[in-house]
Design a protein around this motif. Structure first.
Motif, PDB file in Angstrom:
ATOM      1  N   ARG A  15      -9.321  -5.482 -10.389  1.00 11.32           N
ATOM      2  CA  ARG A  15      -9.602  -4.822  -9.120  1.00 11.32           C
ATOM      3  C   ARG A  15     -11.070  -4.975  -8.753  1.00 11.32           C
ATOM      4  O   ARG A  15     -11.915  -5.249  -9.602  1.00 11.32           O
ATOM      5  CB  ARG A  15      -9.216  -3.353  -9.164  1.00 11.32           C
ATOM      6  CG  ARG A  15      -9.985  -2.498 -10.151  1.00 11.32           C
ATOM      7  CD  ARG A  15      -9.729  -0.998  -9.940  1.00 11.32           C
ATOM      8  NE  ARG A  15      -8.327  -0.680  -9.742  1.00 11.32           N
ATOM      9  CZ  ARG A  15      -7.861   0.001  -8.691  1.00 11.32           C
ATOM     10  NH1 ARG A  15      -8.681   0.456  -7.780  1.00 11.32           N
ATOM     11  NH2 ARG A  15      -6.594   0.263  -8.576  1.00 11.32           N
ATOM     12  N   LEU A  16     -11.346  -4.808  -7.496  1.00 10.70           N
ATOM     13  CA  LEU A  16     -12.728  -4.845  -7.039  1.00 10.70           C
ATOM     14  C   LEU A  16     -13.395  -3.500  -7.288  1.00 10.70           C
ATOM     15  O   LEU A  16     -12.869  -2.460  -6.885  1.00 10.70           O
ATOM     16  CB  LEU A  16     -12.765  -5.162  -5.537  1.00 10.70           C
ATOM     17  CG  LEU A  16     -14.121  -4.987  -4.859  1.00 10.70           C
ATOM     18  CD1 LEU A  16     -15.135  -5.992  -5.378  1.00 10.70           C
ATOM     19  CD2 LEU A  16     -13.979  -5.125  -3.351  1.00 10.70           C
ATOM     20  N   THR A  26      -2.996  -4.996  -9.701  1.00  4.54           N
ATOM     21  CA  THR A  26      -4.248  -4.891 -10.443  1.00  4.54           C
ATOM     22  C   THR A  26      -3.974  -4.593 -11.920  1.00  4.54           C
ATOM     23  O   THR A  26      -2.888  -4.161 -12.295  1.00  4.54           O
ATOM     24  CB  THR A  26      -5.171  -3.838  -9.798  1.00  4.54           C
ATOM     25  OG1 THR A  26      -4.383  -2.729  -9.370  1.00  4.54           O
ATOM     26  CG2 THR A  26      -5.866  -4.430  -8.585  1.00  4.54           C
ATOM     27  N   PRO A  86       0.803  -1.219   0.000  1.00  3.23           N
ATOM     28  CA  PRO A  86       0.000   0.000   0.000  1.00  3.23           C
ATOM     29  C   PRO A  86       0.840   1.275   0.000  1.00  3.23           C
ATOM     30  O   PRO A  86       1.926   1.301   0.589  1.00  3.23           O
ATOM     31  CB  PRO A  86      -0.779  -0.106   1.309  1.00  3.23           C
ATOM     32  CG  PRO A  86       0.119  -0.892   2.208  1.00  3.23           C
ATOM     33  CD  PRO A  86       0.790  -1.894   1.313  1.00  3.23           C
ATOM     34  N   GLU A  87       0.306   2.290  -0.631  1.00  2.20           N
ATOM     35  CA  GLU A  87       0.901   3.615  -0.494  1.00  2.20           C
ATOM     36  C   GLU A  87       0.225   4.259   0.715  1.00  2.20           C
ATOM     37  O   GLU A  87      -1.009   4.307   0.778  1.00  2.20           O
ATOM     38  CB  GLU A  87       0.634   4.447  -1.755  1.00  2.20           C
ATOM     39  CG  GLU A  87       1.321   5.779  -1.665  1.00  2.20           C
ATOM     40  CD  GLU A  87       1.095   6.680  -2.883  1.00  2.20           C
ATOM     41  OE1 GLU A  87       0.482   6.226  -3.866  1.00  2.20           O
ATOM     42  OE2 GLU A  87       1.535   7.837  -2.817  1.00  2.20           O
ATOM     43  N   GLY A  91     -11.469  -2.690  -1.440  1.00  2.78           N
ATOM     44  CA  GLY A  91     -10.692  -3.159  -2.590  1.00  2.78           C
ATOM     45  C   GLY A  91      -9.325  -3.657  -2.153  1.00  2.78           C
ATOM     46  O   GLY A  91      -8.839  -4.697  -2.609  1.00  2.78           O
ATOM     47  N   HIS A  92      -8.705  -2.929  -1.227  1.00  4.63           N
ATOM     48  CA  HIS A  92      -7.431  -3.389  -0.686  1.00  4.63           C
ATOM     49  C   HIS A  92      -7.608  -4.731   0.029  1.00  4.63           C
ATOM     50  O   HIS A  92      -6.715  -5.574  -0.005  1.00  4.63           O
ATOM     51  CB  HIS A  92      -6.852  -2.365   0.289  1.00  4.63           C
ATOM     52  CG  HIS A  92      -6.431  -1.082  -0.364  1.00  4.63           C
ATOM     53  ND1 HIS A  92      -7.052   0.115  -0.090  1.00  4.63           N
ATOM     54  CD2 HIS A  92      -5.471  -0.805  -1.273  1.00  4.63           C
ATOM     55  CE1 HIS A  92      -6.482   1.081  -0.807  1.00  4.63           C
ATOM     56  NE2 HIS A  92      -5.521   0.544  -1.537  1.00  4.63           N
ATOM     57  N   MET A 108     -14.271   4.139  -4.281  1.00  9.73           N
ATOM     58  CA  MET A 108     -13.097   3.519  -3.681  1.00  9.73           C
ATOM     59  C   MET A 108     -11.788   4.218  -3.986  1.00  9.73           C
ATOM     60  O   MET A 108     -10.761   3.823  -3.450  1.00  9.73           O
ATOM     61  CB  MET A 108     -13.026   2.058  -4.051  1.00  9.73           C
ATOM     62  CG  MET A 108     -13.758   1.224  -3.027  1.00  9.73           C
ATOM     63  SD  MET A 108     -13.351  -0.470  -3.140  1.00  9.73           S
ATOM     64  CE  MET A 108     -14.265  -0.956  -4.534  1.00  9.73           C
ATOM     65  N   SER A 109     -11.821   5.232  -4.844  1.00  9.78           N
ATOM     66  CA  SER A 109     -10.527   5.869  -5.064  1.00  9.78           C
ATOM     67  C   SER A 109     -10.177   6.662  -3.806  1.00  9.78           C
ATOM     68  O   SER A 109     -11.031   7.294  -3.179  1.00  9.78           O
ATOM     69  CB  SER A 109     -10.569   6.756  -6.307  1.00  9.78           C
ATOM     70  OG  SER A 109     -10.565   8.103  -5.943  1.00  9.78           O
ATOM     71  N   LYS A 110      -8.911   6.584  -3.428  1.00  6.45           N
ATOM     72  CA  LYS A 110      -8.509   7.263  -2.203  1.00  6.45           C
ATOM     73  C   LYS A 110      -8.664   8.774  -2.341  1.00  6.45           C
ATOM     74  O   LYS A 110      -8.928   9.456  -1.355  1.00  6.45           O
ATOM     75  CB  LYS A 110      -7.077   6.888  -1.843  1.00  6.45           C
ATOM     76  CG  LYS A 110      -7.020   5.543  -1.126  1.00  6.45           C
ATOM     77  CD  LYS A 110      -5.629   5.217  -0.630  1.00  6.45           C
ATOM     78  CE  LYS A 110      -4.829   4.528  -1.695  1.00  6.45           C
ATOM     79  NZ  LYS A 110      -3.533   4.034  -1.213  1.00  6.45           N
ATOM     80  N   HIS A 156      -9.208   0.346   1.919  1.00  6.53           N
ATOM     81  CA  HIS A 156     -10.629   0.125   1.676  1.00  6.53           C
ATOM     82  C   HIS A 156     -10.886  -1.336   1.303  1.00  6.53           C
ATOM     83  O   HIS A 156      -9.963  -2.155   1.257  1.00  6.53           O
ATOM     84  CB  HIS A 156     -11.155   1.109   0.631  1.00  6.53           C
ATOM     85  CG  HIS A 156     -10.377   1.155  -0.652  1.00  6.53           C
ATOM     86  ND1 HIS A 156     -10.213   0.044  -1.468  1.00  6.53           N
ATOM     87  CD2 HIS A 156      -9.711   2.170  -1.266  1.00  6.53           C
ATOM     88  CE1 HIS A 156      -9.506   0.381  -2.526  1.00  6.53           C
ATOM     89  NE2 HIS A 156      -9.163   1.664  -2.426  1.00  6.53           N
TER      90      HIS A 156
HETATM   91  P1  ATP Z   1      -6.581   3.996  -5.051  1.00  7.23           P
HETATM   92  O1  ATP Z   1      -6.759   3.932  -6.534  1.00  7.23           O
HETATM   93  O2  ATP Z   1      -7.812   3.744  -4.252  1.00  7.23           O
HETATM   94  O3  ATP Z   1      -5.847   5.218  -4.589  1.00  7.23           O
HETATM   95  P2  ATP Z   1      -4.179   2.499  -5.118  1.00  7.23           P
HETATM   96  O4  ATP Z   1      -4.105   1.381  -6.078  1.00  7.23           O
HETATM   97  O5  ATP Z   1      -3.468   3.732  -5.461  1.00  7.23           O
HETATM   98  O6  ATP Z   1      -5.687   2.743  -4.726  1.00  7.23           O
HETATM   99  P3  ATP Z   1      -2.348   1.404  -3.257  1.00  7.23           P
HETATM  100  O7  ATP Z   1      -2.125   1.810  -1.856  1.00  7.23           O
HETATM  101  O8  ATP Z   1      -1.283   1.654  -4.235  1.00  7.23           O
HETATM  102  O9  ATP Z   1      -3.690   2.082  -3.692  1.00  7.23           O
HETATM  103  O10 ATP Z   1      -2.791  -0.112  -3.322  1.00  7.23           O
HETATM  104  C1  ATP Z   1      -2.112  -1.145  -2.683  1.00  7.23           C
HETATM  105  C2  ATP Z   1      -2.452  -2.439  -3.340  1.00  7.23           C
HETATM  106  O11 ATP Z   1      -3.857  -2.668  -3.308  1.00  7.23           O
HETATM  107  C3  ATP Z   1      -2.049  -2.444  -4.790  1.00  7.23           C
HETATM  108  O12 ATP Z   1      -1.389  -3.666  -5.073  1.00  7.23           O
HETATM  109  C4  ATP Z   1      -3.336  -2.332  -5.537  1.00  7.23           C
HETATM  110  O13 ATP Z   1      -3.272  -2.992  -6.757  1.00  7.23           O
HETATM  111  C5  ATP Z   1      -4.342  -2.972  -4.581  1.00  7.23           C
HETATM  112  N1  ATP Z   1      -5.662  -2.395  -4.779  1.00  7.23           N
HETATM  113  C6  ATP Z   1      -6.007  -1.097  -4.711  1.00  7.23           C
HETATM  114  N2  ATP Z   1      -7.314  -0.930  -5.004  1.00  7.23           N
HETATM  115  C7  ATP Z   1      -7.818  -2.160  -5.261  1.00  7.23           C
HETATM  116  C8  ATP Z   1      -9.100  -2.668  -5.633  1.00  7.23           C
HETATM  117  N3  ATP Z   1     -10.153  -1.856  -5.813  1.00  7.23           N
HETATM  118  N4  ATP Z   1      -9.233  -3.996  -5.823  1.00  7.23           N
HETATM  119  C9  ATP Z   1      -8.189  -4.815  -5.643  1.00  7.23           C
HETATM  120  N5  ATP Z   1      -6.956  -4.420  -5.292  1.00  7.23           N
HETATM  121  C10 ATP Z   1      -6.751  -3.102  -5.112  1.00  7.23           C
END
Ligand code: ATP
Ligand code: MG
Length: 557
Positions: free
Chosen positions: A261-262, A231, A34-35, A43-44, A269-271, A41
């Motif tokens: 991704r979910l 993803t 995770p960043e 999805g994570h 779900m976008s941060k 969320h």
């Molecule tokens: P967002 O788009 O919500 O900001 P992100 O992908 O930037 O999410 P990260 O913290 O980089 O967030 O994600 C950590 C891990 O979780 C990554 O490997 C990413 O692929 C996975 N991930 C993020 N969102 C989802 C999702 N909706 N479904 C499945 N895996 C996810």
């Protein structure tokens, strides 16, 4: 015990099985990266269950690695909440907690190496200019005028970048690959940018920060990750991931695999959007019970088991799809149906007076805690002349099929007696203030011959013994399945929470501590709020209603 959904297969299981059978790997190493720029969320959760789940299933290990390459958006609060979320979900990284920022020195050395090999250069173009020269999917990009700098010049400039000699944005380091590549990611991608900002993990050690694409694969390699699962949007980045690994003396060769991704309906779900909801005060924080964050779901009353079984149920595939919120809700309903003790709670009380019940008499009824699980025992529930019932359970002029409280009609008080409504008292405005009834002592629950059937059964609490409590009725945060576009916030559900401050609960609930879950009979599943419950003063959050009220016509509860 709550049961987990049996495992459905996913394509990554098959790949790993083959890699172990063929001897390509002796053991597998995955990571969740995770960043730390927000809370995790649902999805994570899919990614966590997948990565930690695969490692566990195949006897390997899964690392928790903070992908902390952008100090501007990252915070220690997020780092802590992420750790808490992963642990709460039931996963353990053991001693394998890592930060991409721990590799900054190694990454820097490798970048110098690419410069020495003529495979990276310092570019003075601005971000906009770089974008303009990048070309499009149908047109090749154009080379930067700085692309031809000598190795010595590049090395000197890169070292000065590190030393902090240039302002933000003045220069970047780019990989020298191919400005005409059909894959845009290979058109001399940026590897480093200048950011004069302290970092939550490594403090003010750095003035330049690596881009995700450069940091990620090398971090995987340093940690000996075998299967780097991400993803689908990273599919086009894979050639770049491979390019760096092939051009650097990395200690291992991880492989990237992508899954869908979910996407979950009736939420976002976008941060970036979640942060906006928090900042704009649309919700009370990242862990507001309406948020799709793991900490929000936890406060709402979701169990780790229900989230894991949801993730297992939706499976892991390679095509993008939407999952209906109803499936997540059903997962928690199933889990709580098994495990949550039952209780009686009157959310919108109106007084019921039993005219022929002795004034000072109190009886205690032993009411089963769970209809299918006698091992959970029963609890005493006091009963007396004055009770509270649900305002909705009374109709002065009953409509057809209304079998609850109505003048002249009989109804059973759950676990107690059959009563018959004899009249009502009203205030000047015509609102019913009190319902009056008589009871039939022969119908005491459990008495031989007391099984006389009436059509309706309602719940109640003793007015004298009840605890008054706050109950929050949560519902979906959005009224439309896909809140998208610039005005995505216009579909926020105005009824996503209703706070009821004068609920009357059966006295046993006064002892409920934080995070205790119950089924309030006929109402739904509720959980005491993690943060606001005080000894003797529980605050309840509704996790989910007993039945899905959204599936037909999308009205909500
Ligand atoms: P967002 O788009 O919500 O900001 P992100 O992908 O930037 O999410 P990260 O913290 O980089 O967030 O994600 C950590 C891990 O979780 C990554 O490997 C990413 O692929 C996975 N991930 C993020 N969102 C989802 C999702 N909706 N479904 C499945 N895996 C996810
Ligand atoms: Mg990301």
């Amino acid at each position: 015990m709550a049961t987990e959904t049996p495992q459905v297969t996913n394509f990554l299981r098959n790949i790993i099985q083959e890699d172990l059978q063929s001897g390509k790997h002796e053991t597998i190493v995955t990571r969740f990266p995770p960043e730390p720029n927000g809370y995790l969320h649902i999805g994570h959760a899919k990614s966590i269950c997948l990565n930690f789940g695969l490692a566990k299933e195949f006897g390997g290990r899964c690392h928790l690695r903070f992908d902390d390459t952008n100090p501007v958006k990252e915070e220690t609060e997020y780092i802590e909440s992420i750790k808490e979320s992963v642990r709460w979900l039931g996963f353990d990284w053991g001693r394998h907690l890592y930060y991409a920022s721990d590799y900054f020195e190694q990454l820097y050395q490798w970048a110098e190496r690419l410069i020495l090999q003529g495979k990276a250069y310092v570019d003075d173009l601005s971000a906009d200019e770089i974008r303009e020269l990048r070309g499009t999917l149908t047109e090749p990009g154009k080379e930067s005028p700085y692309r031809g700098r000598t190795v010595e010049e590049n090395l000197g400039l890169f070292r000065r970048m590190r030393a902090g000699e240039f302002p933000d944005g003045a220069k970047v380091l780019r990989a020298k690959i191919d400005m005409a590549s059909p894959n845009m990611n290979l058109r001399d991608p940026v590897m480093y940018r200048i950011i004069h900002a302290p970092h939550p993990h490594v403090g003010d050690a750095w003035r330049i920060y690596p881009m995700y694409d450069y940091a990620h694969g090398q971090s995987d390699a340093i940690e000996g990750v075998t299967h780097s699962v991400c993803t689908l949007e990273f599919e086009d980045h894979k050639p770049l991931y491979e390019w760096f690994l092939a051009n650097l003396p990395v200690p291992a060769r991880p492989r990237q695999y992508e899954f869908a991704r979910l996407n979950l309906s009736y939420t976002v779900m976008s941060k970036r959007k979640l942060l906006q909801l928090v900042q704009d005060g649309d919700v009370a924080g990242w862990d507001d019970p309406r948020m799709p964050t793991i900490m929000g779901l936890r406060r709402r009353g979701y169990t780790p088991e229900s989230i894991r079984s949801f993730c297992e149920r939706i499976g892991v595939g390679r095509s993008d799809s939407w999952i209906d919120m109803g499936i997540l809700e059903e997962s928690v309903r199933e889990d709580l149906n098994e495990r949550a003790p039952r209780a009686m709670a009157v959310l919108r009380p109106v007084k019921l007076v039993i005219e022929n019940y002795p004034e000072e008499q109190v009886e205690e009824f032993a009411i089963a805690n769970h209809p299918q699980r006698p091992e959970l025992g029963s609890r005493p529930v006091p009963f007396c002349r004055e009770l509270f019932i649900e305002r909705d359970d009374f109709l002065e002029v009953p409509v057809k099929g209304f079998h609850r409280m109505a003048p002249g009609q009989e109804v059973r008080l759950r676990g107690a007696y059959i009563v018959k409504c004899t009249g009502v008292a009203k205030d000047d405005a015509g609102t019913v203030t009190e319902i009056r009834c008589s009871y039939d002592p022969e119908t005491r629950s459990g008495l031989p011959g007391a099984e006389r059937k009436v059509k309706g059964v309602i719940h109640w609490v003793s007015a004298r013994h009840a605890v008054t409590a706050e109950v929050r009725l949560y519902d979906r945060l959005f009224t439309v399945p896909n809140p998208a576009g610039d005005d995505w916030k216009s579909s926020i559900n105005p009824a996503s929470v209703e706070i009821l401050r004068d609920c009357r609960l059966e006295p046993s609930l006064a002892r409920a501590g934080a995070e205790e879950r119950f089924q309030f009979e006929r109402q739904g599943y509720f959980c005491t709020d993690l943060r606001e419950t005080r000894p003797g003063a529980p605050v309840f959050n509704r996790t989910v209603t007993l039945r899905d009220s959204w599936s037909k016509g999308g009205k909500g509860a």
